[in-house]
Design a protein around this motif. Structure first.
Motif, short mmCIF file in Angstrom:
data_model
loop_
_atom_site.label_atom_id
_atom_site.label_comp_id
_atom_site.label_asym_id
_atom_site.label_seq_id
_atom_site.Cartn_x
_atom_site.Cartn_y
_atom_site.Cartn_z
N ALA A 275 31.38 31.30 42.00
CA ALA A 275 29.98 31.23 42.43
C ALA A 275 29.75 32.08 43.67
O ALA A 275 28.75 32.81 43.78
CB ALA A 275 29.58 29.79 42.70
N MET A 276 30.68 32.02 44.62
CA MET A 276 30.56 32.83 45.84
C MET A 276 30.63 34.32 45.53
O MET A 276 29.94 35.13 46.16
CB MET A 276 31.66 32.44 46.82
N MET B 149 38.18 27.32 41.39
CA MET B 149 37.75 28.48 40.61
C MET B 149 36.24 28.55 40.51
O MET B 149 35.63 29.62 40.63
CB MET B 149 38.36 28.43 39.21
N GLN B 150 35.60 27.41 40.28
CA GLN B 150 34.14 27.38 40.17
C GLN B 150 33.48 27.79 41.47
O GLN B 150 32.48 28.53 41.48
CB GLN B 150 33.69 25.97 39.76
N LYS C 207 39.49 38.18 43.81
CA LYS C 207 40.94 38.01 43.82
C LYS C 207 41.32 36.53 43.84
O LYS C 207 42.29 36.12 43.19
CB LYS C 207 41.53 38.72 45.05
N ALA C 208 40.56 35.74 44.60
CA ALA C 208 40.84 34.31 44.67
C ALA C 208 40.65 33.65 43.31
O ALA C 208 41.43 32.78 42.90
CB ALA C 208 39.95 33.64 45.71
N THR C 209 39.61 34.07 42.60
CA THR C 209 39.36 33.52 41.26
C THR C 209 40.48 33.90 40.30
O THR C 209 40.94 33.07 39.50
CB THR C 209 38.01 34.02 40.72
N GLU D 155 45.37 32.27 37.30
CA GLU D 155 46.80 32.39 37.02
C GLU D 155 47.54 31.08 37.34
O GLU D 155 48.39 30.63 36.57
CB GLU D 155 47.39 33.53 37.85
N LEU D 156 47.19 30.47 38.47
CA LEU D 156 47.83 29.21 38.85
C LEU D 156 47.50 28.10 37.86
O LEU D 156 48.37 27.30 37.49
CB LEU D 156 47.37 28.80 40.26
N ARG D 157 46.24 28.06 37.40
CA ARG D 157 45.85 27.04 36.42
C ARG D 157 46.65 27.19 35.13
O ARG D 157 47.12 26.20 34.55
CB ARG D 157 44.35 27.15 36.12
N ASN D 158 46.79 28.43 34.68
CA ASN D 158 47.56 28.67 33.45
C ASN D 158 49.02 28.25 33.60
O ASN D 158 49.62 27.69 32.67
CB ASN D 158 47.47 30.15 33.07
#
Length: 286
Positions: free
Chosen positions: A23-24, A18-19, A246-248, A253-256
């Motif tokens: 950043a990107m 996510m980080q 979208k990736a973030t 969502e996956l982290r949650n």
């Protein structure tokens, strides 16, 4: 406990991803603003100059401009595929590659070569087509003078008779979320069907037709290629910003979901421990 440790490791991994994607996204957003301003400023000039040359080209057949407007029997076609040097931009590069291959299929029995601008297009197209040149350094110093060298090279390939037709494939910038794949004919110059009367496109040449043709047509070709590369450059950053956004979101969502799974597994482990303690206590009483 081994399962809980595995879930914790996955949560840490997703947070690191996510980080990176966040950043990107911010880097692409910063670069997009500058690239968008550049293409927005030059597009009206480039389009008007191209329109002028298309109207003018019909009067140049067999004269000074004939070398730029000569319609030869098509035996060899050169496709200029403009992609990026880096990936992680969604379908940005894939769309151009598909379009380049589609153009090649339109000329069965003919020789279709690729002039690649950008590393990603070259990496894929060289496996199925002949790539006569791969220009990757143009994005390191994207200026009109840098692109003018490439335009002169392409022009010479047509004038010398090496290729009978040259087409450009690139992503046209619309907004950060939308890029439109465009195919433009670079050479020969093709007049367009005018909606106005013929008198409205009659030109008075000053100082002379020859001087204007010799300076205006090469400049128009350089401007057309520069606009295409500028369009592609802005589209790249827009596509990458959207893809990283979208990736973030997906990583969040996956982290949650992993956190929820971790809490459920931890709660189940604690419950089992309590049940074991209670069961042991009851056994001692018995």
């Amino acid at each position: 406990m081994a399962i809980l440790k595995e879930i914790r490791n996955r949560i840490t991994s997703v947070q690191s991803t996510m980080q990176i994607t966040s950043a990107m996204k911010m880097v692409s957003a910063a670069k997009l603003k500058k690239a968008q301003d550049a293409i927005t400023a030059m597009r009206p000039y480039a389009e008007k100059l191209t329109e002028l040359l298309q109207n003018l080209s019909s009067t140049l057949e067999g004269e000074v401009g004939g070398s730029y407007t000569t319609q030869r029997e098509i035996k060899k076609v050169l496709v200029v595929a403009i992609t990026s040097n880096r990936g992680l931009a969604g379908a940005f590069n894939t769309n151009v590659i598909k379009q380049a291959k589609s153009i090649a299929e339109q000329y069965p029995g003919k020789t279709v070569d690729i002039y690649s601008i950008g590393k990603k297009g070259n990496d894929v197209l060289k496996k199925t087509h002949s790539v006569i040149s791969n220009q990757t350094s143009v994005f390191d110093n994207l200026t009109f003078d840098t692109v003018a060298v490439l335009a002169d090279e392409l022009t010479q390939l047509f004038i010398s008779g090496e290729y009978d037709k040259i087409e450009i494939v690139y992503n046209q910038f619309k907004n950060a979320a939308t890029q439109i794949v465009q195919t433009e004919q670079f050479l020969p110059l093709a007049p367009v069907a005018s909606k106005t009367t013929s008198s409205s496109v009659d030109y008075i040449f000053e100082p002379s037709k020859e001087e204007i043709v010799l300076t205006l047509i090469p400049k128009s070709l350089k401007t057309q290629l520069y606009k295409s590369i500028r369009d592609s450059f802005a589209s790249e950053h827009g596509a990458r910003m959207t893809a990283m956004h979208k990736a973030t979101d997906n990583a969040t969502e996956l982290r949650n979901q992993l956190k929820l799974t971790y809490n459920k597994a931890r709660q189940a482990a604690i419950t089992n421990e309590i049940l074991e303690i209670v069961g042991g206590a009851e056994a001692l009483k018995g």
